[in-house]
Write a protein that holds these residues in place. Structure first.
Motif, short mmCIF file in Angstrom:
data_model
loop_
_atom_site.label_atom_id
_atom_site.label_comp_id
_atom_site.label_asym_id
_atom_site.label_seq_id
_atom_site.Cartn_x
_atom_site.Cartn_y
_atom_site.Cartn_z
N VAL A 216 0.92 -1.20 -0.16
CA VAL A 216 -0.05 -0.04 -0.21
C VAL A 216 0.81 1.27 0.08
CG1 VAL A 216 -1.75 1.28 1.35
CG2 VAL A 216 -2.11 -1.04 1.24
N VAL A 217 0.58 2.09 -0.90
CA VAL A 217 1.39 3.70 -0.78
C VAL A 217 0.25 4.60 -0.59
CG1 VAL A 217 2.61 5.00 -2.11
CG2 VAL A 217 3.04 2.51 -2.47
N LEU A 218 0.36 5.30 0.39
CA LEU A 218 -0.43 6.71 0.80
C LEU A 218 0.20 7.83 0.13
CD1 LEU A 218 -1.95 5.65 4.21
CD2 LEU A 218 -3.03 5.49 2.12
N HIS A 219 -0.40 8.63 -0.92
CA HIS A 219 0.23 9.52 -1.35
C HIS A 219 -0.35 10.83 -1.00
CE1 HIS A 219 2.07 7.06 -4.88
NE2 HIS A 219 0.96 6.54 -4.92
N GLY A 220 -1.39 10.87 -0.23
CA GLY A 220 -1.92 12.15 0.38
C GLY A 220 -2.74 12.82 -0.73
#
Length: 237
Positions: A216-220
């Motif tokens: 999972v990558v949370l980029h905002g």
């Protein structure tokens, strides 16, 4: 005083004469709107009167896109009141906002169907599209086509802090597909959200779970040009 400034700020928008933004904090936490609607409505009506007094001008038009914030658009005392939900309205207090508006607009007939329980005129208006997304689509059409990623990438653009997300299903999908990357664009904390948020323990637990998941990558939140470029790189939205 400093406390009042913390709750209210009026600023001109640079480069756009006559346009200002109001930044404010509510008298009570926004999450109360999902837990005690009558109490929230009482405080919200008082807060609107307080805001109007602080702004010092009357509104010609109030145009509301939020289905959970203002239950009665007449609080703003504007001659023209527009209710424009772009998400489904199913709860009675959401539907009843239409009864206090002069016109209801939305992007789909499915949303408008519930609003038509009231006599308020209801009209469908298609989604807008930023030029950056049109340009991305044109590049695809002219030969810069889709290429499969390795590993596959799934993208989600939206407010992860809203209470309506089916968190168990979402987590199950991610955990059940460890070989796929899941990319999320949107607020990771209430300070990053301009559309309100759910500050519940469940929402906090969801964000913390995402932060430690290796796929999972949370980029905002991202600016529109960046977002258009990045979603063009995923295999599935």
């Amino acid at each position: 005083d400093a406390r009042a400034h913390h709750r209210f700020r009026l600023e001109d928008v640079p480069g756009i004469p006559g346009l200002s933004t109001v930044t404010y904090r509510p008298f009570i936490p926004f999450v109360i709107r999902f837990r005690s609607r009558p109490l929230f409505n009482l405080v919200a009506a008082t807060h609107v009167r307080w805001l109007l007094d602080r702004i010092g001008v009357s509104f010609d038009v109030v145009w509301c896109f939020d289905v959970n914030l203002y239950s009665d658009l007449r609080w703003f005392r504007a001659p023209l009141k527009i209710f424009h939900p772009v998400d489904q309205v199913s709860l009675q207090y959401q539907i009843d906002v239409a009864a206090t508006a002069d016109v209801a607009l939305s992007v789909s007939n499915e949303i408008l169907r519930n609003l038509r329980r009231h006599d308020t005129p209801a009209l469908r208006v298609e989604h807008g599209l930023a030029p950056e997304f049109v340009e991305m689509a044109e590049r695809r059409r002219q030969g810069d086509g889709y290429r499969e990623n390795e590993p596959l990438r799934v993208g989600y653009v939206g407010n992860l802090l809203m209470p309506y997300i089916d968190r168990p299903v979402l987590l199950g999908l991610i955990q059940g597909h460890p070989s796929i990357e899941f990319h999320f664009w949107g607020p990771r904390a209430s300070a990053e959200s301009n559309v309100g948020s759910d500050d519940s323990a469940e929402t906090g637990a969801l964000i913390r779970a995402f932060e430690v998941m290796p796929n999972v990558v949370l980029h905002g939140p991202q600016a529109t040009p960046v977002l258009a470029e990045r979603i063009g790189e995923v295999d599935l939205l």
